[in-house]
Design a protein around this motif. Structure first.
Motif, short mmCIF file in Angstrom:
data_model
loop_
_atom_site.label_atom_id
_atom_site.label_comp_id
_atom_site.label_asym_id
_atom_site.label_seq_id
_atom_site.Cartn_x
_atom_site.Cartn_y
_atom_site.Cartn_z
N ALA A 1 3.47 -6.47 7.36
CA ALA A 1 2.63 -7.42 6.64
C ALA A 1 1.71 -8.17 7.59
N ASN A 2 0.44 -8.30 7.20
CA ASN A 2 -0.57 -8.94 8.04
C ASN A 2 -1.26 -10.09 7.33
N MET A 3 -1.90 -9.81 6.19
CA MET A 3 -2.54 -10.83 5.36
C MET A 3 -1.89 -10.81 3.98
N ILE A 4 -1.76 -12.00 3.37
CA ILE A 4 -1.20 -12.13 2.03
C ILE A 4 -2.17 -12.96 1.21
N TYR B 1 -1.10 -7.54 -0.35
CA TYR B 1 -0.71 -7.48 1.06
C TYR B 1 -1.63 -6.50 1.80
N THR B 2 -1.85 -6.77 3.07
CA THR B 2 -2.46 -5.77 3.94
C THR B 2 -1.48 -5.43 5.05
N THR C 1 -7.92 -3.46 7.04
CA THR C 1 -9.18 -3.57 6.31
C THR C 1 -9.04 -3.27 4.83
N LYS C 2 -7.85 -2.83 4.39
CA LYS C 2 -7.65 -2.55 2.97
C LYS C 2 -6.23 -2.95 2.58
N GLY C 3 -6.02 -3.10 1.29
CA GLY C 3 -4.73 -3.52 0.81
C GLY C 3 -3.69 -2.42 0.92
N SER C 4 -2.42 -2.83 1.00
CA SER C 4 -1.32 -1.87 1.06
C SER C 4 -0.34 -2.03 -0.11
N GLU D 1 7.10 -7.82 -13.86
CA GLU D 1 6.61 -7.66 -12.49
C GLU D 1 6.29 -6.19 -12.25
N VAL D 2 5.15 -5.93 -11.64
CA VAL D 2 4.74 -4.58 -11.29
C VAL D 2 4.37 -4.58 -9.81
N ASP D 3 5.13 -3.88 -8.98
CA ASP D 3 4.86 -3.77 -7.55
C ASP D 3 4.32 -2.37 -7.28
N SER D 4 3.07 -2.30 -6.80
CA SER D 4 2.39 -1.03 -6.65
C SER D 4 1.95 -0.79 -5.21
N PHE D 5 1.93 0.48 -4.80
CA PHE D 5 1.30 0.89 -3.56
C PHE D 5 -0.21 0.95 -3.79
N VAL D 6 -0.98 0.54 -2.79
CA VAL D 6 -2.43 0.57 -2.91
C VAL D 6 -3.04 1.73 -2.13
#
Length: 261
Positions: A180-183, A205-206, A212-215, A238-243
């Protein structure tokens, strides 16, 4: 219709099986406007149907979360504030799935607050009670709060941007991969008639290695009902998805009760 929804909530809550909420959604302010000091129990209706996408009971992704207990407290004096949150999970497969804890998550935030801006430093530490993997991070961030009126109803919203400055195995995707880098967090509360309200939270999350893009993109949609000045009942999805990669998302419906003391 409103009485039917309330009856449904009161009927379901004692019989639910519970699962982990990865990111506790904020709730609208209570009628008495006290500082938040709350105890909540919530979990997944989806787990009741043995959904394979149910979230895990430990940071190493083992087990299936069953019950979740959360204690939250906040202190503020002038522009200084502190928030702390302790969340405990139990494992569905444990012999004592109601009370035998499988994970304890601790979060501590300290910062500066005025009418619209929070500047803060946060430390989160997730640890299992019977496994070795521990994950944690320290981040610095800012929140912008505002409110308006929408169709004669109060609309509160905030934007939260946080930079992770120290990371110990805290992943950037639902499967725990990445770093995790940016939230980025968008939160909205909309008052509805007869003590109902609607909340939604969108968290992106990135990955430090692909910043440079979401994860990961987590979406929460929640209906709240204030049954008394100190108690809120809620149902949510709740929906947790890969980007950035193709992998099955985690989806579940949940229910809970929050008590302010």
């Amino acid at each position: 219709m409103q009485k039917l929804l309330l009856l449904l909530l009161l009927t379901l809550i004692p019989t639910l099986v519970f699962a982990k909420i990865k990111h506790t959604i904020h709730i609208p302010e209570f009628d008495d406007n006290d500082t938040f000091e709350t105890l909540s129990v919530d979990g997944s209706i989806t787990n009741f149907f043995n959904n394979p996408g149910s979230l895990n009971a430990r940071p190493d992704l083992s087990g299936t979360a069953y019950n979740r207990y959360d204690l939250d407290a906040e202190f503020q004096r002038e522009t200084f504030f502190m928030e702390t949150d302790i969340a405990c999970l139990t494992d569905k497969d444990s012999p004592n799935s109601l009370s035998a804890l499988s994970e304890i998550d601790k979060d501590f935030t300290i910062g500066y607050r005025n009418d619209v801006i929070d500047l803060y430093i946060e430390y989160e530490h997730d640890s299992p009670t019977n496994h070795s993997m521990i994950r944690s991070y320290t981040g610095i961030g800012g929140r912008y709060n505002d409110s308006t009126t929408l169709m004669d109803s109060q609309l509160n919203w905030l934007i939260d941007i946080e930079k992770v400055i120290s990371n110990n195995r805290y992943g950037s995707r639902p499967d725990g991969s990445g770093e995790a880098n940016m939230i980025y967090d968008l939160h909205i509360d909309l008052d509805l008639p007869d003590q109902f309200s609607f909340s939604t939270e969108q968290i992106l999350y990135t990955d430090k290695h692909a910043y440079t893009k979401g994860s990961e993109w987590d979406r929460l949609f929640q209906i709240n009902y204030q049954i008394s000045p100190d108690v809120i009942l809620l149902v949510y999805q709740e929906v947790d998805s890969f980007v950035d990669i193709h992998s099955p998302r985690q989806v579940f419906w949940g229910a809970g009760a929050v008590y302010e003391f």
